[in-house]
Structure formats: structure tokens, C-alpha cells
Design a protein around this motif. Structure first.
Motif, PDB file in Angstrom:
ATOM      1  N   LYS A   1      20.222  46.864 -24.932  1.00 37.64           N
ATOM      2  CA  LYS A   1      19.268  45.750 -24.946  1.00 37.64           C
ATOM      3  C   LYS A   1      19.770  44.588 -24.105  1.00 37.64           C
ATOM      4  O   LYS A   1      18.979  43.869 -23.479  1.00 37.64           O
ATOM      5  N   THR A   2      21.089  44.401 -24.063  1.00 41.19           N
ATOM      6  CA  THR A   2      21.658  43.329 -23.247  1.00 41.19           C
ATOM      7  C   THR A   2      21.421  43.593 -21.764  1.00 41.19           C
ATOM      8  O   THR A   2      21.052  42.684 -21.009  1.00 41.19           O
TER       9      THR A   2
ATOM     10  N   THR B   1      18.468  38.671 -25.077  1.00 39.65           N
ATOM     11  CA  THR B   1      18.602  39.926 -25.824  1.00 39.65           C
ATOM     12  C   THR B   1      17.758  39.874 -27.091  1.00 39.65           C
ATOM     13  O   THR B   1      17.167  40.882 -27.503  1.00 39.65           O
TER      14      THR B   1
END
Length: 205
Positions: A168-169, A179
Motif C-alpha cells: 500500500k505504501t 498510505t
């Protein structure tokens, strides 16, 4: 497996559509090699065959995901045997293709009705019911179609990142959002559900 590009005949850049389709087909074939090279025929229809239903479902899912949002595509997948009519041209026939044709016609008909307008995938078992259970696979496909049909362009890109195994980052950095914002979209739009359902469908024999 038969795919049909939605609305491609009215596209302003049909050459560009074909180039993008070819790139995606080549990339997916590298990850999931089909039995024979993909064939793109008149009317922007594509044809592929796989030894397992799960591989065909995953290949179709990846093709749709990577063509979106610029190009939309529907898929009909059929189970059965294949007969090679001409080894030189590669022409084929048989129950697998008949069932795939029935499936693509079904999904096209579904897409004409408001309640199932998001339909993009359909599976048909063999003529005598051979192969994985049709109602079970169809139930999963219809539900996934509904979830994917409500996604925004950004959410579709985020889904593509998740399917590719990106964190997700990493996705947040690419999308130039936080994020936390990615996580919120994942939860709100059911993206983890789509990823999990697709992984389970890939395991179907």
C-alpha cells in the motif's frame, strides 16, 4: 476463452487500441502461458485456451484489469475438448469453443440489463456438465463483476497494484496520496475481497 472488446469499433484510435491489447496479451502470456498463442480476429475478438479453468479465469482477469480503464473487455470461458481442424492455420473447433461462444453471448446479454450491467465474465461447463461446477463459478464471477463495476479509475489502478503484489505504501507513492488514503479505498471498495476471490478462482481445476 473468448474475449470481446467493448465499444472498440467506435474508438478514435483503433491502432492504439490494438497496440495496447497486444502488449497486455504478451505480458499475460509470459506470466500464464496459454496452450496456443492468442489470436485476435475481426471485430476485436480475442481467443485463448488454457489447460485449467483457473488459469483461464486468472488470465482473463489480468487482461481486463490491465486494459482498464481505457479499454473494456468481456469474456466467455468454456470447458471441453478442442479439435484442431487445420494444423497449418491453427483453426480449431469443438465443445470448448462452443461453450465459450455460449458464455460470451450470455455475458453480452446480461450487460444489457440494468441489474447486471457490470457483467464481464461468464463460464459454461461442458455440454454434459463436465468440468468445475458451473453455478458455483458463475456466482463468484457475478459478485466480483459487481464489485469491479463500481470502481473509480484510481481504485482500479490500486487494485492492479495489489494484484501485482505491491504494498500500500508503494501504491500510495505512485498515486501521490497517503498510505491511509489507499487503505481507506481498499476497505471501502472491497479491493481485498476482489483480490481474495480472484486468488481462489485461480485454484479452480
Amino acid at each position: 476463452m473468448i474475449g470481446d472488446l467493448v465499444g472498440s469499433r467506435t474508438a478514435s484510435d483503433r491502432r492504439g487500441v490494438h497496440r495496447q491489447l497486444t502488449r497486455v496479451l504478451d505480458a499475460v502470456a509470459t506470466e500464464l502461458p496459454p496452450l496456443d498463442p492468442a489470436v485476435v480476429v475481426a471485430g476485436d475478438e480475442l481467443q485463448l485456451s488454457y489447460p485449467r479453468l483457473g488459469d483461464a479465469l486468472q488470465a482473463a482477469f489480468l487482461i481486463r484489469l490491465r486494459l482498464a480503464p481505457e479499454i473494456d473487455v468481456r469474456f466467455g470461458i468454456g470447458w471441453g475438448t478442442v479439435e484442431v481442424l487445420d494444423s497449418r492455420s491453427g483453426a480449431q473447433d469443438g465443445p470448448a469453443w462452443w461453450q465459450a461462444r455460449s458464455a460470451i453471448e450470455t455475458v453480452e446479454a446480461r450487460a444489457q440489463h440494468p441489474g447486471t450491467r457490470n457483467a464481464r465474465f461468464c463460464y459454461r461447463a461442458g455440454p454434459d456438465g463436465e468440468g468445475p461446477d458451473e453455478p458455483a463459478v458463475e456466482a463468484a464471477l457475478i459478485c466480483r463483476d459487481q464489485l469491479m463495476g463500481s470502481l473509480s479509475t484510481r481504485s482500479m489502478r490500486i487494485l492492479g497494484g495489489l494484484v501485482a503484489g505491491r504494498s500500500k505504501t508503494e501504491i500510495a507513492r505512485t498515486e501521490q496520496i497517503s498510505t491511509s488514503a489507499v487503505s481507506q479505498r481498499v476497505q471501502r471498495d472491497g479491493l481485498d475481497v476482489i483480490v481474495a476471490a480472484s486468488a481462489m478462482l485461480r485454484e479452480v481445476g
